[in-house]
Design an enzyme around this catalytic site. Structure first.
Site, PDB file in Angstrom:
ATOM      1  N   GLY A  64       4.591  -3.558   4.858  1.00  0.00           N
ATOM      2  CA  GLY A  64       5.796  -4.206   5.343  1.00  0.00           C
ATOM      3  C   GLY A  64       5.716  -5.704   5.159  1.00  0.00           C
ATOM      4  O   GLY A  64       5.470  -6.219   4.068  1.00  0.00           O
ATOM      5  N   ASP A  65       5.922  -6.459   6.247  1.00  0.00           N
ATOM      6  CA  ASP A  65       5.853  -7.921   6.197  1.00  0.00           C
ATOM      7  C   ASP A  65       4.595  -8.453   6.874  1.00  0.00           C
ATOM      8  O   ASP A  65       4.531  -9.621   7.245  1.00  0.00           O
ATOM      9  CB  ASP A  65       7.094  -8.526   6.858  1.00  0.00           C
ATOM     10  CG  ASP A  65       7.202  -8.127   8.330  1.00  0.00           C
ATOM     11  OD1 ASP A  65       6.618  -7.080   8.692  1.00  0.00           O
ATOM     12  OD2 ASP A  65       7.853  -8.846   9.099  1.00  0.00           O
ATOM     13  N   GLU A  66       3.562  -7.625   7.023  1.00  0.00           N
ATOM     14  CA  GLU A  66       2.337  -8.011   7.693  1.00  0.00           C
ATOM     15  C   GLU A  66       1.219  -8.292   6.692  1.00  0.00           C
ATOM     16  O   GLU A  66       1.024  -7.537   5.725  1.00  0.00           O
ATOM     17  CB  GLU A  66       1.890  -6.914   8.657  1.00  0.00           C
ATOM     18  CG  GLU A  66       2.877  -6.685   9.799  1.00  0.00           C
ATOM     19  CD  GLU A  66       2.425  -5.552  10.704  1.00  0.00           C
ATOM     20  OE1 GLU A  66       1.568  -4.757  10.252  1.00  0.00           O
ATOM     21  OE2 GLU A  66       2.914  -5.464  11.836  1.00  0.00           O
TER      22      GLU A  66
END
Length: 432
Positions: free
Chosen positions: A331-333
């Site tokens: 994801g955005d991690e």
């Protein structure tokens, strides 16, 4: 790599060079012996014939010389003439016998040496019967001459023949040696070179080795074909290596940003912890989360969201050291492994540099300016955890503390304020 032991011990195996040398030596020896024996036999036959003819001439000469003495029964003249001619012609024995069997004259060569005894034995074998010539007077046979030749000539001939055969054997040995050297140069060296290349390719996987050129057409063609096969194997191995490398990269890296993925980061963190437990020191785990990423993705679309993730990954990678690990967890991690770490301030300083690098807007369209923002949680070994799972959980809790209070900042894990699992919503309870 150990080579497999052959079925038969190497000490019991004979080399190709030794095999060829033995074969050539045996063939040459048998050939020379056969030729020498044939020549010696032919020479003995010729010598026997010549000796027989010579004795016939000597016998007739004695008969002619002693004819008058025989007629008058002059034994003294007979003995003198017989002894003179016998000594001149090297006869072993000579005698003149009358028709009534009366011995008229006799000569026997003095024999006091082994050579004479051997020669007489040889003459007895070659010429078993004495040479006989009649003594004629007025067409009537009045006596006969009986001769035996001296064997010294035969003995000398035999010794000369043996010496000749020994010389031939020596010359043959020299010829075989020269032939063996030529065979080693023209045959064995290409075979040995091809064998060495084969062993290198089989046991050492050295497919870059090549068989040298050979003067013999068949060996040269064999070497060329083998070299072509090695080239194909080398090309195939290169392609296979590239494919394996590509597959390994795909299995351990994120396809969008090119950063290592979650499983790779977990393995590197575990290995770093093992190294530190042996050598001492510290490390830090930074957990990064993009702020407002869902709203940006929903407003501008997935293409802009992907471009934002790629830009954030590039900026983060530019702020850390070469040996530090930056990974996209999903994801955005993102996560960062800082190892080795000398003090907590270094981790905070790098986190501040990363946050500062996000100030530059991301231009997607002329009228839109998206400014990336990251919330960063920091966990330090060994203060905040002893294992990879503990450190990642601590960094995640510190990051969530930032997101819940001050987005776009960094926070170092604190057991007193961040230790409760109640900080996490259900969807973020477990990071790994």
């Amino acid at each position: 790599m150990n080579r497999p032991s052959p079925d038969k011990p190497a000490s019991h195996r004979i080399s190709l060079l030794a095999t060829l040398q033995q074969a050539h030596f045996r063939v040459a020896t048998l050939m020379m012996l056969a030729v020498g024996f044939a020549l010696s036999l032919a020479a003995l036959v010729a010598l026997r014939t010549a000796a027989d003819q010579n004795l016939q001439l000597v016998a007739r000469s004695i008969a002619y010389t002693t004819e008058a003495a025989v007629v008058f029964r002059d034994t003294i003249a007979i003995q003198e003439s017989l002894g003179l001619i016998a000594r001149q012609e090297s006869l072993a024995s000579a005698q003149i016998v009358g028709v009534q069997g009366i011995l008229l004259g006799r000569y026997i060569r003095p024999s006091d040496s082994l050579a004479d005894a051997v020669g007489d034995r040889i003459v007895a074998l070659l010429l078993p019967q004495p040479t006989v010539a009649p003594v004629m007077y007025q067409g009537r046979r009045i006596a006969e001459v009986r001769l035996r030749g001296d064997g010294a000539g035969f003995v000398g001939f035999i010794f000369m023949g043996l010496a000749g055969m020994l010389v031939c054997l020596a010359l043959g040995a020299v010829a075989v040696r020269q032939l063996s050297r030529r065979i080693q140069r023209d045959i064995l060296q290409p075979v040995q070179a091809l064998t060495a290349v084969t062993y290198a390719a089989r046991f050492d996987r050295a497919t870059s080795a090549r068989a040298p050129a050979s003067r013999i057409a068949e060996f040269h063609q064999l070497g060329e074909d083998f070299n072509a096969l090695l080239m194909e194997i080398e090309v195939y191995q290169t392609q296979l290596h590239q494919e394996n490398k590509s597959l390994s990269h795909l299995a351990n890296h994120d396809s969008l940003t090119g950063l290592p993925n979650r499983s790779y980061f977990r393995r590197r963190l575990t290995r770093a912890l093992q190294d530190i437990q042996t050598t001492g020191g510290g490390l830090a785990v930074l957990y990064l989360d993009n702020d407002h990423f869902k709203s940006i993705n929903d407003r501008y679309g997935h293409a802009v969201g992907d471009a934002l993730l790629v830009e954030v990954a590039d900026r983060v990678r530019a702020q850390v050291r070469e040996n530090d690990v930056v990974a996209r967890l999903g994801g955005d991690e993102f996560a960062i492994l800082l190892a080795p770490l000398h003090n907590v301030e270094d981790a905070a300083r790098i986190a501040d540099k990363i946050i500062s690098s996000m100030a530059e807007p991301l231009e997607t369209r002329p009228q839109d300016h998206i400014v990336p923002s990251l919330s960063i949680g920091i966990a330090i070994y060994p203060m905040h955890g002893q294992t990879a799972e503990q450190l990642l959980r601590a960094a995640d809790r510190a990051m969530y503390r930032v997101k819940s209070q001050h987005r776009g900042q960094r926070h170092i894990f604190n057991h007193q304020t961040d230790g409760s699992d109640s900080l996490h919503p259900p969807e973020k309870r477990e990071v790994l």
